[in-house]
Each structure stands twice: as structure tokens, then as C-alpha cells.
Enzyme design. Structure first.
Site, short mmCIF file in Angstrom:
data_model
loop_
_atom_site.label_atom_id
_atom_site.label_comp_id
_atom_site.label_asym_id
_atom_site.label_seq_id
_atom_site.Cartn_x
_atom_site.Cartn_y
_atom_site.Cartn_z
N ASP A 186 50.49 87.78 33.86
CA ASP A 186 49.98 88.33 32.60
C ASP A 186 51.07 88.17 31.53
OD1 ASP A 186 47.67 90.80 31.90
OD2 ASP A 186 49.28 90.36 30.50
N ASN A 188 38.85 95.34 35.00
CA ASN A 188 38.06 95.91 33.88
C ASN A 188 36.79 95.07 33.82
OD1 ASN A 188 39.97 97.88 33.10
ND2 ASN A 188 41.16 96.33 32.01
N GLN A 230 37.66 95.60 29.07
CA GLN A 230 37.85 94.16 29.36
C GLN A 230 37.93 93.42 28.03
OE1 GLN A 230 34.66 92.31 31.57
NE2 GLN A 230 35.77 90.39 31.82
N HIS A 284 38.73 88.72 35.87
CA HIS A 284 40.13 88.61 36.30
C HIS A 284 40.53 89.87 37.03
CE1 HIS A 284 39.86 90.01 32.13
NE2 HIS A 284 40.92 90.77 32.37
N HIS A 313 43.52 92.22 38.17
CA HIS A 313 44.92 92.57 37.89
C HIS A 313 45.60 92.98 39.20
CE1 HIS A 313 44.57 93.13 33.39
NE2 HIS A 313 43.30 93.30 33.71
P1 AMP Z 1 41.67 92.95 30.34
O1 AMP Z 1 41.99 94.05 29.39
O2 AMP Z 1 41.33 93.44 31.72
O3 AMP Z 1 40.63 92.00 29.80
O4 AMP Z 1 43.01 92.13 30.53
C1 AMP Z 1 43.30 90.94 29.89
C2 AMP Z 1 44.74 90.62 30.16
O5 AMP Z 1 44.96 89.27 29.83
C3 AMP Z 1 45.72 91.46 29.36
O6 AMP Z 1 46.55 92.20 30.25
C4 AMP Z 1 46.50 90.43 28.56
O7 AMP Z 1 47.87 90.74 28.47
C5 AMP Z 1 46.28 89.16 29.37
N1 AMP Z 1 46.38 87.93 28.63
C6 AMP Z 1 45.83 87.65 27.42
N2 AMP Z 1 46.12 86.38 27.06
C7 AMP Z 1 46.86 85.85 28.07
C8 AMP Z 1 47.47 84.58 28.30
N3 AMP Z 1 47.37 83.59 27.41
N4 AMP Z 1 48.16 84.40 29.44
C9 AMP Z 1 48.27 85.38 30.33
N5 AMP Z 1 47.71 86.60 30.18
C10 AMP Z 1 47.02 86.83 29.07
#
Ligand code: AMP
Ligand code: ZN
Length: 162
Positions: free
Chosen positions: A54, A110, A117, A123, A125
Site C-alpha cells: 500500500d 472494505n 472502499q 483488494h 488489506h
Molecule cells: P480502501 O479504502 O479499502 O479502498 O483502500 C485503498 C487503499 O489503496 C488505500 O489504503 C490506499 O493507500 C491504497 N492505494 C491507493 N493508490 C495506491 C497505489 N497507487 N499503490 C498502492 N496503494 C494504493
């Protein structure tokens, strides 16, 4: 058209434009990582799954595990994709914990915009945890606002599970 009928399709007034749709041109940031179009700290590439760090980690070693296929919600995953996703989580949980010297991992999804989300591509975590890291369990994110008895809720769900 004949017989004075209205055309079945409205004619386009915009100039014709070629639109190419492929995983490499999608606006989904995780599809673009899967396709190698944008960089990420990838820790595993499997036929149906990619795992990477992440970019805004909640802790060192915060990993995201994603299916290669673009699917927004868990319930829309094909069974084979869901199996591959969880198998990858299974394979990664130990190495992620050990690589960071963590005591355990919190593993969560999420699932849907209402849950927080932010990227509509499933995805998982995996977040390494330590006893003194200041974070709580999954239970700590809920204020426990229940209104219905367990039996009633169980019956409602069983009816739809079939
Ligand atoms: P969610 O809130 O469950 O949708 O989590 C999305 C996650 O994606 C967040 O923790 C972000 O920090 C992560 N994220 C967003 N853009 C990127 C990226 N380009 N590379 C890696 N992680 C990312
Ligand atoms: Zn996607």
C-alpha cells in the site's frame, strides 16, 4: 427508414472517435498496477492475483492483494477468482508477518463505497500488527448499534442463502 417510422437509434452528432478499451487503458488504478502500467512495490505475482505494498501504509508491510480481473465487490467475484484471492492471502500472511517481525496481521476488506472502499477493485488489506501498535481489533470500528434479535436476523439471512 420507410413508412415514416422514427429511427430506432438516434444519430450521433459527435464526430466519430475511436475508443480502445483494454486493461491497460482503464482508469482503475489497481488494473493499471496489475497491467504494469504504473509502478508499485509488487511482492507477489500469480496467474490470477497480484500483491503489492500500500502506497500509504497503515504500518510497515501493509500489503494489498488484488484479483487481476476488475471486480468491484467481493460478491461479484467468480468462485475461481475468489479461491485464488484467498489462497494468495493464505500464502502471504505468514511471510508478511515474519518479514516485519510482527506478532500478527489484521486482514480485511472494505466492501462497497459505504464501508470506506475508495478503489472499486476488490483488494484484501494485510496489515502487520504488534501488541503496542495503538490500533484496535475489527470490533473497535463499530459502535455496536444493533436493533434486531439474533434469531430474526439469522432467519432473514438463511432465507436468502437458500
Ligand atoms: P480502501 O479504502 O479499502 O479502498 O483502500 C485503498 C487503499 O489503496 C488505500 O489504503 C490506499 O493507500 C491504497 N492505494 C491507493 N493508490 C495506491 C497505489 N497507487 N499503490 C498502492 N496503494 C494504493
Ligand atoms: Zn480494476
Amino acid at each position: 427508414m420507410g413508412r415514416g417510422m422514427a429511427p430506432r437509434h438516434r444519430e450521433l452528432t459527435l464526430a466519430p472517435r475511436r475508443v480502445y478499451v483494454s486493461p491497460m487503458t482503464t482508469s482503475c488504478i489497481f488494473c493499471r498496477i496489475v497491467g504494469g502500467e504504473i509502478p508499485a512495490e509488487v511482492v507477489a505475482r500469480e496467474p490470477d492475483v497480484v500483491a503489492f505494498l500500500d502506497v500509504q501504509p497503515l504500518a510497515d508491510g501493509h500489503v494489498l492483494v488484488v484479483p487481476r480481473a476488475h471486480v468491484a465487490a467481493v460478491e461479484d467475484l467468480e468462485p475461481a477468482a475468489a479461491a485464488a484471492l484467498f489462497e494468495a492471502v493464505l500464502h502471504l500472511a505468514g511471510p508478511v508477518r515474519e518479514a516485519l517481525g510482527a506478532a500478527g496481521t489484521t486482514i480485511g476488506i472494505n466492501n462497497g463505497a459505504a464501508t470506506g472502499q475508495t478503489i472499486p477493485h476488490v483488494h484484501v488489506h494485510i496489515v502487520p500488527r504488534w501488541p503496542d501498535d495503538g490500533a484496535g481489533s475489527i470490533h473497535t470500528i463499530f459502535p455496536r448499534k444493533t436493533r434486531r434479535p439474533l434469531g430474526e436476523v439469522g432467519a432473514a439471512i438463511r432465507q436468502l442463502v437458500g
